[in-house]
Design an enzyme around this catalytic site. Structure first.
Site, PDB file in Angstrom:
ATOM      1  N   SER B  60       3.596   3.766  -6.454  1.00  0.00           N
ATOM      2  CA  SER B  60       4.763   3.659  -7.321  1.00  0.00           C
ATOM      3  C   SER B  60       4.238   3.352  -8.719  1.00  0.00           C
ATOM      4  O   SER B  60       3.387   2.475  -8.888  1.00  0.00           O
ATOM      5  CB  SER B  60       5.685   2.550  -6.822  1.00  0.00           C
ATOM      6  OG  SER B  60       6.863   2.518  -7.605  1.00  0.00           O
ATOM      7  N   GLU B  61       4.732   4.078  -9.721  1.00  0.00           N
ATOM      8  CA  GLU B  61       4.064   4.030 -11.022  1.00  0.00           C
ATOM      9  C   GLU B  61       4.157   2.677 -11.707  1.00  0.00           C
ATOM     10  O   GLU B  61       3.427   2.414 -12.652  1.00  0.00           O
ATOM     11  CB  GLU B  61       4.555   5.160 -11.937  1.00  0.00           C
ATOM     12  CG  GLU B  61       6.043   5.201 -12.183  1.00  0.00           C
ATOM     13  CD  GLU B  61       6.779   6.128 -11.217  1.00  0.00           C
ATOM     14  OE1 GLU B  61       6.400   6.184 -10.034  1.00  0.00           O
ATOM     15  OE2 GLU B  61       7.739   6.785 -11.661  1.00  0.00           O
ATOM     16  N   ASN B  62       5.051   1.797 -11.220  1.00  0.00           N
ATOM     17  CA  ASN B  62       5.102   0.456 -11.788  1.00  0.00           C
ATOM     18  C   ASN B  62       4.039  -0.473 -11.194  1.00  0.00           C
ATOM     19  O   ASN B  62       4.179  -1.689 -11.261  1.00  0.00           O
ATOM     20  CB  ASN B  62       6.503  -0.156 -11.635  1.00  0.00           C
ATOM     21  CG  ASN B  62       6.978  -0.199 -10.208  1.00  0.00           C
ATOM     22  OD1 ASN B  62       6.750   0.736  -9.450  1.00  0.00           O
ATOM     23  ND2 ASN B  62       7.637  -1.268  -9.815  1.00  0.00           N
ATOM     24  N   GLY B  63       2.977   0.103 -10.633  1.00  0.00           N
ATOM     25  CA  GLY B  63       1.814  -0.698 -10.277  1.00  0.00           C
ATOM     26  C   GLY B  63       1.686  -1.078  -8.818  1.00  0.00           C
ATOM     27  O   GLY B  63       1.137  -2.135  -8.495  1.00  0.00           O
ATOM     28  N   SER B 102      -2.190   1.930 -13.359  1.00  0.00           N
ATOM     29  CA  SER B 102      -1.371   2.745 -12.469  1.00  0.00           C
ATOM     30  C   SER B 102      -1.298   4.190 -12.966  1.00  0.00           C
ATOM     31  O   SER B 102      -1.411   5.139 -12.178  1.00  0.00           O
ATOM     32  CB  SER B 102       0.031   2.142 -12.392  1.00  0.00           C
ATOM     33  OG  SER B 102       0.850   2.923 -11.561  1.00  0.00           O
TER      34      SER B 102
END
Lengths: 227, 226, 227, 226
Positions: B60-63, B102
């Site tokens: 998930s691109e939020n880390g 990320s």
């Protein structure tokens, strides 16, 4: 003795100038330094450029700051939210500038600022509206655009633990933009759920070393959804 | 711009896939060991159709790397949300990182697969999925351009047509692009389409649908695989 | 079940091609993947480009690989060492190419490769011999040079702990180039002091996430000075 | 190139500073709270002269922030070395990071001070400290160029002259540069010199040394402060 811990929100926010670029961390409500945003509203600086992933929800926090006419421009990846009423109103009325930046490019532009890199190339946005006006260039047969660093005069950060040297940890996905905004801010102000003794954070597991932090305020506020 | 409205076929002897079926169809094609980012919307549903013993590592691109299913209501972790801001869980072996790290995973080509929703996909692989007009008020791009340009493979999961029957599988995108020539494969409620150097190739179709019926609903020319 | 742990050095080194660019981590002996370097000597690939901070000590490890004529070029920041006899002999004899790169630029060129950035600008080396032939450019009144990403076909990494997904931790200053070389390598091979169960490494404290790792070999070798 | 050899003065009524004294002199000027990188050689000695209760946070470019003194022989940590590859310790509050993050601290201007050794420093602030000829066989630059260009302040700590009496404080560097115009201050065994827009300014001199004697040993023109 170095002690970056401050005792009040006024002390935390002191000295922020009109016209500042303010980096506001968080991804939605998670990892968002709510108390510091409130402090900025209170502090009074105007004509701000806000850099954040989102453009505010409802009438609180960043949305409130915008509603008060204090934000000249917002740089973000996702101005929509569940309730973006304030931003959309201002934007339609031509009362706020918007710079849309792809989320990864936004993150890397601040990381570059923190790392002393004035510009870099990325394939993100090549051939799209968001590459218009940007220098394009080919490396090894592939197209890229040049993106420039975004420096903050101020960075507002939310941490899980902090010590008096400003070493920080973050909780779960609350990390998000916090460490890179901390790096990119000239004045980095942190609100932390917990204050710990020097040495309590394992040296291998410091997420943001104190070198990137100027002030720490203890704000044990519960959880992001409960704010 | 060409008129992309397609007339419904007279004898509709087939059932389009439901969203769940579309997600399940795409899930079939994801092998163990891939690092996968699932976009907001229908793509998110794919994870429900990957059996837990087939280890696919969700990003998930939020880390978050190694994201698990949605959190049960009685076990929400307030600091653990996905890119759609839903409360999620972390699998054993999962980890957290900051946004720059990320997106380094994305931009650096380390994500094997990204599945995004779409407004239009063109036969040259162009994807439009973030704005419906150059004059959109405040379009929101999020991480879509980074994901589309950076992942090793881009698949698009979307309805075949808009509600009024306009084909989203097009010769050329009329909406502002998210990425140029990036899409490899499209899963719709009517078919699975590969994008080859010479355009769309039909991999499979909804049960009962004929090639002619599919083509009638599609702006871009199609050909059968093999 | 994903399992990146391999059972032998031969399995770890399988498939390395002649002509490969090999990133070799470590700062001096600390964090240096000695067993993998030995494995590479054994494996036989030739005509290599080696990227490392140093150019080898004595007649072992990287120095041995060079002595065997297997390294066409070395990219490093500091070819001198306490005993650089092999490198210096080859270099004077014109039998090895050398590219000297400032240490921070070397690190960032690999970090950029791992992060999908083909080129970036830095003030390091401006006005020096090491900027010759490089594109210069001004941003905000200051001079910079453009530096390009260094990709590895192979990266050799030493870790403290590893699990079957390839998540890694490093010990103290043994971290150094390891995480960035892991990111920059197409095939990243790790030797780890300890193998741990999935979940044993705290999710907040994974230093290199497994996405950057292809193979892990368990090599409990004591300490760097004792090798 | 100008002849920079200077004749020793007839009546040498002074004692040059020892290396320890040079390090102690520089240490006086480092205030609490600075983040400081000390180069290999004499600069490393500075840390011995900063009292532990004046908190100065030492950075080592191999990924250490908050480095402590050299490790006692009976308490060596094999994975804990400084940039000079000596076994060191970590202070409470110290931390580790990787090389790219470590040099981000340097390049990004987060290090308040870097102290390097030098071969030559010129009156325009140029530093030469890594190679003595363009044809040097395999010169080793390490992190010197990053540190010199990146730190907020660069000080140089070095002998005033070479062993044969040639001045290292010069009008223009004859050796290959490490960085252009970067040096702010030089501590030598004879004097402390600031670099101003109009050249070297003498801050203080070794006890007993006169300005004339100092100038006689110095290639570049000097002036007194104030």
């Amino acid at each position: 003795m170095i002690n970056k811990i401050v005792q009040s929100i006024a002390e935390a926010m002191a000295g922020i100038q009109d016209g500042s670029t303010v980096l506001i961390a968080g991804f939605g409500a998670v990892g968002q330094p709510n108390a510091l945003i409130e402090g900025l509203i209170e502090q009074g600086a105007r004509d701000l450029v806000a850099v954040a992933n989102n453009a505010g929800v409802g009438h609180e926090g960043l949305a409130r700051l915008m509603e008060l006419g204090r934000v000249r421009k917002i740089i973000c990846s996702f101005p929509r939210s569940s309730d973006p009423v304030v931003f959309e109103g201002l934007y339609r009325a031509g009362k706020i500038e918007l710079e849309i930046v792809p989320q990864g490019t936004l993150a890397e532009r601040m990381h570059a600022a923190g790392a002393g890199i004035p510009a870099f190339f990325t394939a993100t946005a090549v051939g799209t509206l968001l590459a218009q006006g940007k220098e394009a260039r080919e490396f090894d047969g592939k197209q890229y655009v040049m993106e420039k660093a975004i420096h903050g005069d101020v960075a507002l950060v939310e941490a899980w633990e902090a010590d008096r040297w400003g070493n920080l940890t973050y909780k779960q996905s609350g990390r998000n933009f916090n460490p890179i905004m901390a790096m990119a801010g000239k004045l980095t102000i942190v609100q932390s759920q917990h204050i710990v003794e020097l040495g309590d954070i394992e040296p291998e597991n410091v997420h943001t070393p104190g070198i990137f932090v100027d002030r720490v305020l203890h704000v044990p506020y519960g959880d992001p959804s409960g704010f | 711009m060409a008129d992309t409205t397609v007339a419904p076929s007279k004898a509709e002897d087939f059932k389009p896939l439901s969203r769940t079926q579309m997600a399940a169809r795409a899930a079939q094609d994801i092998p163990e060991g891939w690092y996968v980012n699932l976009g907001i919307g229908i793509p998110t549903l794919i994870s429900d159709h990957v059996p837990m013993d087939r280890e696919v590592i969700l990003h998930s691109e939020n880390g978050i790397l190694g994201m698990g299913p949605l959190a049960p209501k009685d076990a929400i972790e307030p600091w653990l949300v996905n890119a759609g801001k839903q409360y999620v869980t972390l699998r054993k072996g999962g980890s957290y990182c900051h946004h720059a790290d990320s997106f380094a995973m994305i931009r650096g080509g380390h994500i094997d697969l990204c599945v995004l929703g779409g407004f239009q996909v063109a036969e040259n692989g162009d994807l439009a999925n973030w704005a419906t007009s150059e004059n959109d008020t405040a379009p929101a791009v999020g991480g879509a351009m980074d994901l589309a340009a950076g992942a090793k493979r881009l698949w698009v999961l979307m309805e075949h047509t808009t509600k009024d029957g306009t084909s989203k599988i097009v010769r050329r995108c009329s909406y502002p692009l998210t990425a140029v020539g990036a899409t490899r494969r499209v899963y719709t409620n009517l078919a699975t389409l590969d994008i080859s150097p010479s355009g769309f190739v039909v991999v499979d179709m909804a049960p009962g649908l004929t090639f002619e019926n599919l083509q009638a609903r599609t702006d871009a020319p199609l050909r059968m695989a093999g």
